[in-house]
Motif scaffolding. Structure first.
Motif: not given
Length: 304
Positions: A135-163
Motif C-alpha cells: 500500500f506504499a503508493p496510497l495516501a491511506t492512514t491505518a492505525l492497527c490496534a493491538y489488545d495486549s490482553r488478547v495478543a500477548g507480549p510476543a505478538i505485540v513485540a513482533a508487530a512493532r517490527r512491522a510498523h
C-alpha cells in the motif's frame, strides 16, 4: 545490536497502538478518528474492531458516530492473511478518496484464527510487514490496534517490527525473510508424485477427492495448484500428501521466486488473468509457502 531500519518515505501512514483497557483503547482511537473527521475532502473513516470496542466508540462519539463506519472485526477478518489483503484492497478501491485517502482503524482478531498458532501468527505478521510495500503508493492512514490482553507480549513485540512509528521497525523484506527462514517439515516419505513436470487439474482433483475433500473444495484446490504452477513457469515435478482438510501440494520450480510480494499484489480486476495464479492460490489456500533453494524453489500449498 541491530540498528532499526528507517521508516519508509511513502504516502502510506501505517501506525500501531497497543492498549490493555477500555480507556486506553479510547485514548488511541478517538484522536485518530477526530483527525480523520477533520481531514478535508476525505471519505468517512472505517473502524474494524471487537464488538465491545465498537460499543465504546458509539457511546464516546455520540452524534459524530454517524460519520464513522463501524464493522465487527469477526466480519472483516474471516479467512487468511491473504484474504485480509484482498478485503483491504477492495475497500480502498471502492471507498477511498483520490490517491487512496481514507483513515482505517483495524483490530485483528488475535483471539481467533490470527493467534491460534505460531505458524498462523507468522502469517499475520508477514501481512503487517508487507502492507508497507503493498500500500506504499496510497495516501491511506491505518492505525492497527493491538489488545495486549488478547495478543500477548510476543505478538505485540513482533508487530512493532512491522510498523514504522514504533522505533523498532524492520525492513519488510528482511522481516519476511526472517519468517521464511523457519524450515518447513519435509514431505513425508509416502507423498504421491504426480506424473509429468506440471500437475494436471484432473489428477489433483481425483487425488484430493480420494483424500477426503468434498467436490467443490477438491475443484478449488486443483485450480489453485494448476494456476500456481502456470504462474511459476517450468517445474520439476509436484508432490501431494495429507488428508482433508489439510491437503498439501508442493511444486518444485526450476528457478527462484525472488519477489517477496509474489501472490500478494491485488490484481486489477476480479477476473483471473495469466500470471495471477499465486494470488488465486493465496486466496484459496490456508498457507502458501515459498522457499528459494539455490537456483530453484519449492512452493507449498496447503488447502485447509
Amino acid at each position: 545490536m541491530t540498528t532499526p531500519s528507517a521508516p519508509p518515505h511513502t504516502p502510506f501512514d501505517h501506525r500501531m497502538a497497543v492498549f490493555a483497557s477500555e480507556s486506553e483503547f479510547l485514548a488511541g482511537a478517538l484522536p485518530f478518528l477526530a483527525e480523520a473527521l477533520d481531514a478535508p475532502d476525505e471519505p468517512p473513516p472505517l473502524v474494524i474492531a471487537a464488538p465491545g470496542n465498537l460499543d465504546l466508540l458509539r457511546d464516546a462519539l455520540g452524534g459524530d458516530v454517524k460519520g464513522v463506519g463501524l464493522v465487527p472485526h469477526t466480519e472483516w477478518y474471516t479467512g487468511s492473511a491473504a484474504n485480509a489483503i484482498a478485503q483491504g484492497a477492495g475497500h480502498l478501491a471502492a471507498h477511498a478518496g483520490p490517491g487512496g485517502r481514507i483513515h482505517l482503524l483495524m483490530e485483528p482478531v488475535w483471539g481467533g484464527r490470527a493467534g491460534r498458532s505460531p505458524r498462523e501468527t507468522a502469517e499475520w505478521i508477514r501481512y503487517e510487514a508487507l502492507a508497507n510495500l503493498l500500500f506504499a503508493p496510497l495516501a491511506t492512514t491505518a492505525l492497527c490496534a493491538y489488545d495486549s490482553r488478547v495478543a500477548g507480549p510476543a505478538i505485540v513485540a513482533a508487530a512493532r517490527r512491522a510498523h514504522p512509528d514504533t522505533g523498532v521497525y524492520e525492513d519488510p523484506i528482511r522481516l519476511a525473510a526472517e519468517l521464511d527462514a523457519v524450515p518447513l517439515p519435509p514431505p513425508p516419505a509416502d507423498a504421491d508424485r504426480l506424473p509429468g513436470p506440471a500437475p494436471a487439474a484432473d489428477a489433483v482433483r481425483t487425488w484430493a477427492t480420494a483424500h477426503g475433500l468434498p467436490g467443490s473444495d477438491a475443484e478449488l484446490f486443483a485450480t489453485a495448484v494448476t494456476e500456481a504452477a502456470a504462474a511459476l513457469g517450468p517445474l520439476d515435478g509436484a508432490l501431494l500428501w495429507g488428508d482433508a482438510p489439510a491437503c498439501v501440494c508442493e511444486l518444485r520450480t526450476l528457478r527462484r521466486v525472488d519477489d517477496p510480494l509474489a501472490g500478494f499484489v491485488p490484481p486489477p480486476s476480479a477476473e483471473l488473468e495469466p500470471g495471477q495464479g499465486l494470488w488465486f492460490a493465496r486466496q484459496v489456500c490456508a498457507y502458501v509457502d515459498v522457499r528459494d533453494e539455490g537456483e530453484r524453489a519449492s512452493v507449498r500449498l496447503q488447502y485447509g
